[in-house]
Design a protein around this motif. Structure first.
Motif, mmCIF file in Angstrom:
data_model
loop_
_atom_site.group_PDB
_atom_site.id
_atom_site.type_symbol
_atom_site.label_atom_id
_atom_site.label_comp_id
_atom_site.label_asym_id
_atom_site.label_seq_id
_atom_site.Cartn_x
_atom_site.Cartn_y
_atom_site.Cartn_z
ATOM 1 N N ARG A 15 72.130 31.589 35.412
ATOM 2 C CA ARG A 15 70.835 30.680 35.079
ATOM 3 C C ARG A 15 70.000 31.559 33.885
ATOM 4 O O ARG A 15 69.440 30.932 32.851
ATOM 5 C CB ARG A 15 70.193 30.194 35.937
ATOM 6 C CG ARG A 15 69.196 29.273 35.829
ATOM 7 C CD ARG A 15 68.631 28.441 36.997
ATOM 8 N NE ARG A 15 67.764 29.169 37.866
ATOM 9 C CZ ARG A 15 68.339 29.508 38.866
ATOM 10 N NH1 ARG A 15 69.537 29.084 39.411
ATOM 11 N NH2 ARG A 15 67.608 30.258 39.874
ATOM 12 N N LEU A 16 69.551 32.887 34.361
ATOM 13 C CA LEU A 16 68.754 33.728 33.445
ATOM 14 C C LEU A 16 69.335 34.010 32.173
ATOM 15 O O LEU A 16 68.673 33.971 31.155
ATOM 16 C CB LEU A 16 68.335 34.937 34.304
ATOM 17 C CG LEU A 16 67.350 34.727 35.647
ATOM 18 C CD1 LEU A 16 67.366 36.130 36.259
ATOM 19 C CD2 LEU A 16 66.356 34.449 35.016
ATOM 20 N N LEU A 17 70.690 34.338 32.221
ATOM 21 C CA LEU A 17 71.395 34.617 31.234
ATOM 22 C C LEU A 17 71.249 33.341 29.988
ATOM 23 O O LEU A 17 71.158 33.665 28.903
ATOM 24 C CB LEU A 17 72.846 34.986 31.338
ATOM 25 C CG LEU A 17 73.005 36.291 31.914
ATOM 26 C CD1 LEU A 17 74.393 36.405 32.386
ATOM 27 C CD2 LEU A 17 72.340 37.700 31.127
ATOM 28 N N SER B 251 67.059 45.597 29.985
ATOM 29 C CA SER B 251 67.574 46.034 31.186
ATOM 30 C C SER B 251 66.512 45.718 32.459
ATOM 31 O O SER B 251 66.864 45.340 33.325
ATOM 32 C CB SER B 251 68.658 47.303 31.203
ATOM 33 O OG SER B 251 68.939 47.580 32.453
ATOM 34 N N GLY B 252 65.515 46.433 32.200
ATOM 35 C CA GLY B 252 64.720 46.369 33.191
ATOM 36 C C GLY B 252 63.978 45.221 33.522
ATOM 37 O O GLY B 252 63.556 44.831 34.641
ATOM 38 N N THR B 253 63.749 44.482 32.452
ATOM 39 C CA THR B 253 63.252 43.246 32.512
ATOM 40 C C THR B 253 64.085 42.282 33.122
ATOM 41 O O THR B 253 63.531 41.415 33.881
ATOM 42 C CB THR B 253 62.681 42.607 30.888
ATOM 43 O OG1 THR B 253 62.021 43.591 30.383
ATOM 44 C CG2 THR B 253 61.860 41.329 31.197
ATOM 45 N N PHE B 254 65.368 42.308 32.848
ATOM 46 C CA PHE B 254 66.383 41.369 33.577
ATOM 47 C C PHE B 254 66.438 41.653 35.014
ATOM 48 O O PHE B 254 66.552 40.884 35.820
ATOM 49 C CB PHE B 254 67.869 41.645 32.977
ATOM 50 C CG PHE B 254 68.837 40.463 33.256
ATOM 51 C CD1 PHE B 254 68.842 39.213 33.048
ATOM 52 C CD2 PHE B 254 69.583 40.675 34.233
ATOM 53 C CE1 PHE B 254 69.612 38.264 33.264
ATOM 54 C CE2 PHE B 254 70.667 39.962 34.672
ATOM 55 C CZ PHE B 254 70.543 38.648 34.097
ATOM 56 N N LEU C 33 68.587 41.349 44.206
ATOM 57 C CA LEU C 33 68.290 42.695 43.802
ATOM 58 C C LEU C 33 69.708 43.245 43.144
ATOM 59 O O LEU C 33 70.618 43.238 43.598
ATOM 60 C CB LEU C 33 68.246 43.595 45.120
ATOM 61 C CG LEU C 33 67.049 43.355 45.770
ATOM 62 C CD1 LEU C 33 66.946 44.064 47.095
ATOM 63 C CD2 LEU C 33 65.672 43.800 45.237
ATOM 64 N N ILE C 34 69.467 43.736 41.726
ATOM 65 C CA ILE C 34 70.330 44.440 41.227
ATOM 66 C C ILE C 34 69.883 45.704 40.532
ATOM 67 O O ILE C 34 68.813 46.293 41.030
ATOM 68 C CB ILE C 34 70.823 43.463 39.836
ATOM 69 C CG1 ILE C 34 69.668 43.607 38.923
ATOM 70 C CG2 ILE C 34 71.422 42.279 40.314
ATOM 71 C CD1 ILE C 34 70.214 42.651 37.371
ATOM 72 N N ASP C 35 70.875 46.409 39.672
ATOM 73 C CA ASP C 35 70.418 47.722 39.364
ATOM 74 C C ASP C 35 70.294 47.665 37.811
ATOM 75 O O ASP C 35 71.279 47.369 37.119
ATOM 76 C CB ASP C 35 71.544 48.722 39.592
ATOM 77 C CG ASP C 35 71.324 49.245 40.993
ATOM 78 O OD1 ASP C 35 70.162 49.592 41.351
ATOM 79 O OD2 ASP C 35 72.309 49.280 41.752
ATOM 80 N N LEU D 95 77.314 44.322 33.222
ATOM 81 C CA LEU D 95 77.184 43.282 32.492
ATOM 82 C C LEU D 95 76.202 43.624 31.321
ATOM 83 O O LEU D 95 75.282 44.425 31.704
ATOM 84 C CB LEU D 95 76.400 42.391 33.349
ATOM 85 C CG LEU D 95 75.468 41.069 32.720
ATOM 86 C CD1 LEU D 95 76.851 40.123 32.174
ATOM 87 C CD2 LEU D 95 74.741 40.137 33.842
ATOM 88 N N THR D 96 76.766 43.518 30.267
ATOM 89 C CA THR D 96 76.047 43.521 28.785
ATOM 90 C C THR D 96 75.159 42.482 28.796
ATOM 91 O O THR D 96 75.710 41.209 28.467
ATOM 92 C CB THR D 96 76.921 43.660 27.695
ATOM 93 O OG1 THR D 96 77.968 44.795 28.062
ATOM 94 C CG2 THR D 96 76.141 44.105 26.435
ATOM 95 N N LEU D 97 73.913 42.444 28.535
ATOM 96 C CA LEU D 97 72.902 41.916 28.385
ATOM 97 C C LEU D 97 72.781 41.137 26.969
ATOM 98 O O LEU D 97 72.843 42.000 25.960
ATOM 99 C CB LEU D 97 71.392 42.146 28.804
ATOM 100 C CG LEU D 97 71.418 42.518 30.220
ATOM 101 C CD1 LEU D 97 69.901 43.369 30.508
ATOM 102 C CD2 LEU D 97 71.606 41.393 31.372
#
Length: 469
Positions: A456-458, A402-405, A415-417, A394-396
């Motif tokens: 929702r976060l996106l 990345s780490g904040t997401f 839990l994601i990477d 997934l491109t944010l």
């Protein structure tokens, strides 16, 4: 240091003998803590070697934790009396960014093991019959491998036009162990192993633990860049390169035939061994010829059961040029303790009976159903996916990092990477991407719920995440 010349007697590469000699003198107190080692050019002149040889020896000493080096200052011996101590916790470069023990009550979107489609009952039956048929072998160490274990590996690794011969197969405790056995057998401490900036980084971290160095090769939207691979080969002379040419982890890029052919050409010109991890490729129907078809004399192909049958079986095999086979099998035994008879027997029975292929078919069907949920829920956002591969890249959108997401998802129970989990070394590149898997939650409803959190976060952006709560 003045009037010091190392004792280089013995066998093995000169850089390794030099590193061993310096380590021995450090242990004996000949070279004290805080001492500055001779400049590389001066020592090279004193021992009649190249500056590159001395540089490799100093790098090996750094990897052993004996010295530190700073550009413009030189290389110094470490020690407690100069205020340098080893960290109590593992370095992130070794451990990665995942939790050693995952938090409980979270959706596990950080794994891509085969989904639970009821294969436990099939495995239980095969396990029971194997134990009844071979009680003596189970009670002892495995000294001899029966032919059926090799036949199973040859069958499982076959894909498209690639059909490995039985005498090229090494049974292993999973794909990771297969790759690491090849690295340990065919390289020496201080050698470079090349990786893409983003890849299955646990291989590069594991290789670092046994003294191998990482060389990073650039990639683009079409995968590894052959021109940059050639540049790295010319500058750093890697002995190996680790690749996932089909459904690459985490980007899902599949290399074209033209790129594979170019990579094989460069590898042949610079005498580089190709390690082809086909673990995810084996889930696809991609017809592109494998790297092993372009350069069979220098390609090691590895695969296993973890993503399509059952990760807990630790089933894996590699196929390699016959000249490498004995060395890799010995290295695998030395690094893992050897193949347990029961696991190897169960894995071979599953493959040869056709049950593994049937489980894989059912696993792919389940993965496809889950990926349909993802595509529906993430419409409008940029991501890469494959119907038969159990993860999403997934491109944010701006301003997410990345780490904040990843932390935001954790606070909402998923839990994601982040991208750092897949960086093979210190990379200046920033991708603003995360990977999440869909195979581990038990129910499809859990997939829908987890993807809803991500959506929702996106939609809310950083305004919807308070890192201090």
């Amino acid at each position: 240091m003045t009037n010091w010349v190392p004792d280089l007697t013995g066998s093995g590469p000169l850089y390794q003998r030099l590193a061993d000699a310096i380590e021995a003198d450090i242990d004996r107190g000949v070279i004290g803590a805080g001492a500055k080692l001779p400049p590389q050019r001066d020592l090279a002149y004193d021992i009649g070697a190249t500056v590159g040889t001395v540089g490799r020896a100093y790098q090996l000493l750094r990897e052993r934790g004996l010295v530190s080096g700073e550009v413009g200052r030189g290389t110094y011996v470490l020690g407690e009396n100069i205020g340098v101590t080893k960290p109590e916790e593992p370095d992130i470069s070794v451990e990665g960014t995942r939790y050693a023990d995952a938090p409980k009550d979270k959706l596990r979107f950080d794994s891509t093991a085969a989904p639970d489609i009821g294969q436990g009952a099939i495995v239980a039956d095969v396990l029971s019959r194997a134990a009844q048929d071979h009680p003596h072998e189970i009670s002892s160490y495995t000294r001899d491998f029966p032919d059926r274990w090799y036949e199973a590996g040859a069958r499982w690794l076959s894909r498209n036009a690639f059909r490995p011969a039985v005498d090229t197969i090494v049974p292993t405790l999973g794909t990771h162990a297969a790759v690491m056995a090849a690295i340990a057998a065919l390289t020496t401490p201080g050698d470079y192993v090349a990786f893409e900036h983003l890849t299955y980084s646990q291989i590069s971290r594991s290789a670092g633990l046994i003294g191998r160095r990482t060389a990073l090769v650039a990639s683009d939207d079409e995968g590894l860049d052959p021109a940059d691979f050639e540049r790295v080969c010319a500058q750093k002379h890697p002995k190996m390169i680790f690749l996932m040419p089909t459904a690459q982890n985490p980007t899902l890029v599949t290399l074209s035939s033209a790129r594979r052919e170019a990579i094989a050409r460069v590898a042949r010109e610079y005498n580089v061994i190709l390690i082809e991890d086909d673990l995810y490729g084996h889930l696809t129907d991609d017809p592109t010829p494998l790297l092993a078809e372009f350069a069979p004399e220098r390609t090691i192909i590895a695969g296993g059961l973890s993503k399509s049958v059952a990760a807990g079986l630790r089933g894996g095999w590699l196929s390699c040029p016959p000249a490498y086979r004995h060395r890799i099998r010995v290295a695998h035994k030395m690094m893992t303790g050897g193949m347990p008879f029961l696991l190897a027997e169960v894995n071979s029975r599953l493959v040869l009976s056709g049950q593994a292929s049937e489980i894989r078919r059912r696993s792919i069907a389940e993965i496809s159903a889950r990926m349909a949920i993802v595509r529906e829920r993430l419409t409008g956002f940029s991501f890469k996916s494959h119907d038969k591969v159990p993860f999403v890249w997934l491109t944010l959108p701006d301003p997410w990092l990345s780490g904040t997401f990843k932390n935001a998802c954790l606070e909402h129970g998923v839990l994601i990477d982040d991208e750092d989990e897949f960086k093979a070394g210190r990379s200046e590149r920033v991708f603003h991407g995360v990977r999440f898997g869909v195979s581990q939650p038990r129910r499809r409803e859990d997939i829908a719920g987890g993807v809803a959190v991500i959506r929702r976060l996106l939609d809310e952006g950083r305004a919807g995440y308070d890192s201090f709560s």
